[in-house]
Design a protein around this motif. Structure first.
Motif, PDB file in Angstrom:
ATOM      1  N   PHE A  12       0.828  -1.202   0.000  1.00 39.52           N
ATOM      2  CA  PHE A  12       0.000   0.000   0.000  1.00 39.52           C
ATOM      3  C   PHE A  12       0.870   1.263   0.000  1.00 39.52           C
ATOM      4  N   LEU A  13       1.840   1.315   0.907  1.00 48.55           N
ATOM      5  CA  LEU A  13       2.703   2.500   0.985  1.00 48.55           C
ATOM      6  C   LEU A  13       3.558   2.669  -0.266  1.00 48.55           C
ATOM      7  N   ALA A  14       4.064   1.576  -0.794  1.00 48.54           N
ATOM      8  CA  ALA A  14       4.875   1.670  -2.008  1.00 48.54           C
ATOM      9  C   ALA A  14       4.075   2.296  -3.138  1.00 48.54           C
ATOM     10  N   GLU A  15       2.827   1.871  -3.282  1.00 50.98           N
ATOM     11  CA  GLU A  15       1.970   2.441  -4.332  1.00 50.98           C
ATOM     12  C   GLU A  15       1.672   3.912  -4.073  1.00 50.98           C
ATOM     13  N   GLU A  16       1.357   4.250  -2.844  1.00 46.32           N
ATOM     14  CA  GLU A  16       1.045   5.644  -2.505  1.00 46.32           C
ATOM     15  C   GLU A  16       2.246   6.551  -2.719  1.00 46.32           C
ATOM     16  N   GLU A  67      -5.978  16.586   4.210  1.00 40.73           N
ATOM     17  CA  GLU A  67      -7.010  15.890   3.437  1.00 40.73           C
ATOM     18  C   GLU A  67      -6.452  14.607   2.807  1.00 40.73           C
ATOM     19  N   THR A  68      -5.277  14.705   2.238  1.00 39.06           N
ATOM     20  CA  THR A  68      -4.648  13.546   1.615  1.00 39.06           C
ATOM     21  C   THR A  68      -4.253  12.519   2.666  1.00 39.06           C
ATOM     22  N   LEU A  69      -3.757  12.984   3.787  1.00 35.03           N
ATOM     23  CA  LEU A  69      -3.376  12.073   4.871  1.00 35.03           C
ATOM     24  C   LEU A  69      -4.590  11.292   5.372  1.00 35.03           C
ATOM     25  N   LEU A  70      -5.697  11.983   5.567  1.00 34.92           N
ATOM     26  CA  LEU A  70      -6.919  11.304   6.015  1.00 34.92           C
ATOM     27  C   LEU A  70      -7.428  10.322   4.964  1.00 34.92           C
ATOM     28  N   ASP A  75      -8.269   4.841   3.252  1.00 38.03           N
ATOM     29  CA  ASP A  75      -8.059   3.824   2.218  1.00 38.03           C
ATOM     30  C   ASP A  75      -7.414   2.574   2.808  1.00 38.03           C
ATOM     31  N   PHE A  76      -6.444   2.763   3.688  1.00 38.59           N
ATOM     32  CA  PHE A  76      -5.798   1.591   4.289  1.00 38.59           C
ATOM     33  C   PHE A  76      -6.763   0.876   5.228  1.00 38.59           C
ATOM     34  N   ARG A  77      -7.547   1.627   5.964  1.00 32.86           N
ATOM     35  CA  ARG A  77      -8.550   1.007   6.839  1.00 32.86           C
ATOM     36  C   ARG A  77      -9.502   0.145   6.017  1.00 32.86           C
ATOM     37  N   ALA A  78      -9.972   0.671   4.898  1.00 35.50           N
ATOM     38  CA  ALA A  78     -10.888  -0.081   4.036  1.00 35.50           C
ATOM     39  C   ALA A  78     -10.219  -1.342   3.497  1.00 35.50           C
ATOM     40  N   LEU A  79      -8.956  -1.247   3.149  1.00 34.44           N
ATOM     41  CA  LEU A  79      -8.206  -2.401   2.651  1.00 34.44           C
ATOM     42  C   LEU A  79      -8.121  -3.492   3.724  1.00 34.44           C
ATOM     43  N   VAL A  80      -7.838  -3.103   4.949  1.00 34.39           N
ATOM     44  CA  VAL A  80      -7.757  -4.054   6.060  1.00 34.39           C
ATOM     45  C   VAL A  80      -9.131  -4.673   6.324  1.00 34.39           C
ATOM     46  N   GLU A  81     -10.160  -3.854   6.309  1.00 39.42           N
ATOM     47  CA  GLU A  81     -11.508  -4.375   6.554  1.00 39.42           C
ATOM     48  C   GLU A  81     -11.924  -5.372   5.474  1.00 39.42           C
ATOM     49  N   ARG A  82     -11.572  -5.096   4.221  1.00 39.17           N
ATOM     50  CA  ARG A  82     -11.875  -6.056   3.143  1.00 39.17           C
ATOM     51  C   ARG A  82     -11.124  -7.364   3.359  1.00 39.17           C
ATOM     52  N   ALA A  83      -9.871  -7.260   3.740  1.00 32.98           N
ATOM     53  CA  ALA A  83      -9.069  -8.463   3.993  1.00 32.98           C
ATOM     54  C   ALA A  83      -9.665  -9.258   5.159  1.00 32.98           C
ATOM     55  N   ASP A  84     -10.083  -8.572   6.200  1.00 36.19           N
ATOM     56  CA  ASP A  84     -10.670  -9.248   7.352  1.00 36.19           C
ATOM     57  C   ASP A  84     -11.965  -9.967   6.994  1.00 36.19           C
TER      58      ASP A  84
END
Length: 89
Positions: A12-16, A67-70, A75-84
């Motif tokens: 995720f961070l590499a892409e961002e 705004e970008t930080l939030l 986005d990362f929270r959503a990614l984790v929730e999808r994985a869960d």
């Protein structure tokens, strides 16, 4: 399980970081300098060969407006929730 999230964050961070560099017209060398890493380390990070340290991650995060930080955190929270939900971990 924890290792899965480590790699999820790494990708995720590499892409961002790569996206930020491209959107801001920066070379890999300029981005490496901004993150206080060597150009070789930056190239490895961008190609997902290695993840970045917490220090490098924070040097990236402090470049972002609120705004970008939030958005990035959400986005990362959503990614984790999808994985869960899919029990990938």
């Amino acid at each position: 399980m924890r290792k899965y999230y480590k790699y999820l964050l790494q990708d995720f961070l590499a892409e961002e970081i790569r996206r930020y560099r491209a959107e801001n017209g920066m070379t890999q060398e300029q981005m490496a300098e901004a993150l206080r890493v060597s150009p070789r380390s930056y190239i490895d990070l961008e190609h997902k060969k290695y993840g970045c340290s917490a220090v490098t991650a924070f040097f990236f995060l402090i470049r972002l407006d609120m705004e970008t930080l939030l958005r990035l955190l959400n986005d990362f929270r959503a990614l984790v929730e999808r994985a869960d939900r899919h029990d990938v971990a």
